[in-house]
Design a protein around this motif. Sequence first.
Motif, mmCIF file in Angstrom:
data_model
loop_
_atom_site.group_PDB
_atom_site.id
_atom_site.type_symbol
_atom_site.label_atom_id
_atom_site.label_comp_id
_atom_site.label_asym_id
_atom_site.label_seq_id
_atom_site.Cartn_x
_atom_site.Cartn_y
_atom_site.Cartn_z
ATOM 1 N N GLY A 138 2.759 15.512 -72.105
ATOM 2 C CA GLY A 138 3.204 14.243 -72.687
ATOM 3 C C GLY A 138 3.109 14.231 -74.207
ATOM 4 N N ASP B 256 -1.088 22.440 -81.250
ATOM 5 C CA ASP B 256 -2.081 21.653 -80.516
ATOM 6 C C ASP B 256 -2.738 22.623 -79.546
ATOM 7 N N LEU C 261 -2.050 22.136 -73.976
ATOM 8 C CA LEU C 261 -0.795 21.636 -73.382
ATOM 9 C C LEU C 261 -1.131 21.320 -71.933
ATOM 10 N N ALA D 54 -6.961 17.551 -82.362
ATOM 11 C CA ALA D 54 -7.349 18.929 -82.107
ATOM 12 C C ALA D 54 -6.458 19.955 -82.806
#
Length: 209
Positions: free
Chosen positions: A138, A131, A134, A80
């Motif tokens: 991890g 990204d 969140l 992503a």
Amino acid sequence: MSELHVIDHPLITHKLSIMRNEKTGSKDFRELLEEIAMLMGYELTRDLPLKDVTIDTPLTKMKAKMISGKKLAIVPILRAGLGMVDGLQSLIPVAKVGHIGLYRDPTTHLPVEYYCKLPPDISERIVILVDPMLATGGSAVDALNLLKKKGCAHIRFMCLVAAPEGVAKVQEAHPDVDIYTAALDDHLNEHAYIVPGLGDAGDRIFGTL
Ligand code: PRP
Ligand code: URA
């Protein structure tokens, strides 16, 4: 201590609301993600240092300012994170791009690494790790561990939607890494999805729902 920057500009908030809508298709979702990444990049780079340079305009010599210091690298967490690269690269065309491939195991929700290719001089660069989601934190924590093993010492993490659980995990493991997000959502559900969130970002970007 790592700072959490919630970038709540009206344009970003408006575009994110369209992305959250389940009726928004992949094409619009991708375009909006790219636009938001560019708008967020503007804020994320606000403190880059400037140096004095002398230039000749068509009329005269002048002392001007240009960005100085370390070069940048953009590192998306696959898949992503790829959706945020073009927006940032349009702001910082000279930034190099590395890739870290992680997927969440559907049962344990723990990240599994499957790919890593970084610019050879990554340790000398300011790294923007990207990204959109969140969630448990991890994936971000593992990606940050990996970057630090490669010697990176100046890292910022940029996401679109964060859960409080993920923010806490990143801040605990990486207190030197500031987090930039467009929204801080409410909680994670039993499948470790962000609520209200926007669903599975990778599937919505690439149409693999
Ligand atoms: C999603 C997302 C993050 C991760 C966040 O990726 O893009 O990488 O989950 O979850 P976490 O904070 O709990 O680790 P996913 O594993 O679904 O892989 P994909 O991007 O390939 O779809
Ligand atoms: N990954 C996603 O794509 N969405 C979530 O809500 C959580 C993890």
